[in-house]
Design a protein around this motif. Structure first.
Motif, mmCIF file in Angstrom:
data_model
loop_
_atom_site.group_PDB
_atom_site.id
_atom_site.type_symbol
_atom_site.label_atom_id
_atom_site.label_comp_id
_atom_site.label_asym_id
_atom_site.label_seq_id
_atom_site.Cartn_x
_atom_site.Cartn_y
_atom_site.Cartn_z
ATOM 1 N N UNK A 49 -0.957 7.929 26.097
ATOM 2 C CA UNK A 49 0.261 8.674 26.252
ATOM 3 C C UNK A 49 1.205 8.398 27.202
ATOM 4 N N UNK A 50 0.710 7.430 27.977
ATOM 5 C CA UNK A 50 1.497 7.334 29.116
ATOM 6 C C UNK A 50 2.902 6.483 28.506
ATOM 7 N N UNK A 51 4.029 6.916 29.220
ATOM 8 C CA UNK A 51 5.302 5.951 28.908
ATOM 9 C C UNK A 51 5.888 5.496 30.008
ATOM 10 N N UNK A 52 5.229 5.619 31.409
ATOM 11 C CA UNK A 52 6.030 5.153 32.779
ATOM 12 C C UNK A 52 5.768 3.677 32.807
ATOM 13 N N UNK A 53 6.554 2.877 33.355
ATOM 14 C CA UNK A 53 6.379 1.452 33.723
ATOM 15 C C UNK A 53 5.792 1.328 35.065
ATOM 16 N N UNK A 54 5.019 0.808 35.594
ATOM 17 C CA UNK A 54 4.361 0.582 37.059
ATOM 18 C C UNK A 54 3.960 -0.725 37.220
ATOM 19 N N UNK A 55 3.780 -0.941 38.488
ATOM 20 C CA UNK A 55 3.544 -2.463 39.026
ATOM 21 C C UNK A 55 1.928 -3.020 38.458
ATOM 22 N N UNK A 56 0.888 -2.246 38.057
ATOM 23 C CA UNK A 56 -0.292 -2.688 37.667
ATOM 24 C C UNK A 56 0.068 -3.202 36.159
ATOM 25 N N UNK A 57 0.853 -2.397 35.501
ATOM 26 C CA UNK A 57 1.171 -2.875 33.967
ATOM 27 C C UNK A 57 1.861 -4.267 33.865
ATOM 28 N N UNK A 58 2.900 -4.427 34.894
ATOM 29 C CA UNK A 58 3.884 -5.701 34.742
ATOM 30 C C UNK A 58 3.312 -6.802 35.435
ATOM 31 N N UNK A 59 2.400 -6.552 36.490
ATOM 32 C CA UNK A 59 1.717 -7.509 37.352
ATOM 33 C C UNK A 59 0.452 -7.902 36.455
ATOM 34 N N UNK A 60 -0.220 -7.152 35.830
ATOM 35 C CA UNK A 60 -1.298 -7.480 34.832
ATOM 36 C C UNK A 60 -1.058 -8.215 33.575
ATOM 37 N N UNK A 61 0.113 -7.746 32.922
ATOM 38 C CA UNK A 61 0.711 -8.474 31.890
ATOM 39 C C UNK A 61 1.029 -9.956 32.160
#
Lengths: 140, 154
Positions: free
Chosen positions: B76-88
């Motif tokens: 359900x999360x919609x926020x963009x954070x550092x782990x998401x972008x760095x992980x991708x």
């Protein structure tokens, strides 16, 4: 363009999408491979059964395929050391980023999740740049 | 029943990878190589997969309750954070180096055992290494807010 195969790509893609759709409608879960495997590593509990079953289906698919047709040719160009480095990055990155090509790409884009859209754009861009550098700048 | 349906879904997923060509690292790299002999096939894989998956999401949401499980577990999360972008980004680097991502790597275990097993063993090690990364405060807050931990594993 080498080996452009739009028809089999579309059919295979629809099969992947059907798997994700069925899994959501039947089991209520996202068919994200890194999430299913990562969850198994994180907490072996009552969640174990369906996770192992899904992964077993994935692993056994070539044997089922081989019963009806000849397996398509597969070329793994990377050396074993490079595969180890790439595997480490893929495992680490997919868990840190909460998903991979299936969870973010197929399932996340399918429900227009902003997090999955950001993740997909990011990993596509980095992968394209990686191939550009390794094939055309270093490997040329 | 839930185990049987999970096995069937995994099998169909793997067959789709084989039929589409997504399980062939050379084909994946041919798609990612925009300036070489670009092979756009995988765009058709994604188009087919996302379209059917979108229909599945609509159907599952309209139904509300899954047929074999107590509830839908959709992140359900919609926020963009550092782990998401760095992980991708880290994931994309690994994907671009070998042309393999988690699904195809597992499917290739019986096709190209030595190579796939090397990749999968390293991938599992990478997945376990993530536990050493300190959890950001936002994740803990989100968890307190009632989002199940599984929501992370998209």
């Amino acid at each position: 363009m080498d080996g452009f195969t739009p028809v089999s790509a579309l059919i295979g893609g629809a099969m992947i999408g059907t798997s994700a759709a069925l899994f959501l409608i039947l089991n209520g879960r996202i068919a994200g491979i890194s999430g299913i495997l990562g969850g198994l590593l994180a907490s072996p509990s009552r969640e174990t059964g369906w996770r192992v079953a899904f992964l077993a289906g994935l692993v056994l698919a070539p044997l089922a395929y081989g019963l009806v047709a000849r397996l398509p040719a597969v070329t793994v160009g990377a050396s074993l050391p490079l595969l180890a480095v790439a595997g480490l990055l893929v495992g680490f990155g997919s868990r840190l980023g909460s998903g991979c090509t299936s969870g973010h790409g197929v399932c996340g884009l399918g429900r227009l999740s902003p997090r999955s859209m950001a993740a997909t754009v990011t990993f596509m861009t980095v992968a394209i740049l990686t191939v550009l550098v390794t094939r055309h700048l270093i490997g040329a | 029943m839930r185990t049987v349906s999970a096995f069937a879904a995994g099998l169909l997923f793997g067959l789709g990878l084989l039929v589409s060509g997504m399980s062939d690292p050379a084909k994946v790299l041919g798609f990612l190589d925009l300036v070489g002999h670009w092979d756009p096939s995988l765009a058709f894989v994604m188009a087919g997969a996302v379209a059917v998956s979108a229909l599945g999401t609509l159907a599952a949401r309209r139904r509300g309750r899954p047929l074999l499980a107590p509830r839908l577990e959709i992140p359900t999360r919609r926020d963009l954070d550092l782990p998401l972008v760095a992980g991708a980004a880290i994931f994309g680097l690994g994907w671009g180096l070998a042309g393999l991502c988690p699904g195809p790597a597992l499917t290739l275990l019986t096709v190209a055992p030595a190579q796939a097993a090397t990749f999968v063993a390293a991938m599992i090690a990478g997945m376990l290494l993530v536990r050493l990364v300190p959890e950001p405060a936002t994740d803990r807050d989100a968890r307190r807010g009632g989002i199940r931990p599984e929501a992370r594993g998209a």
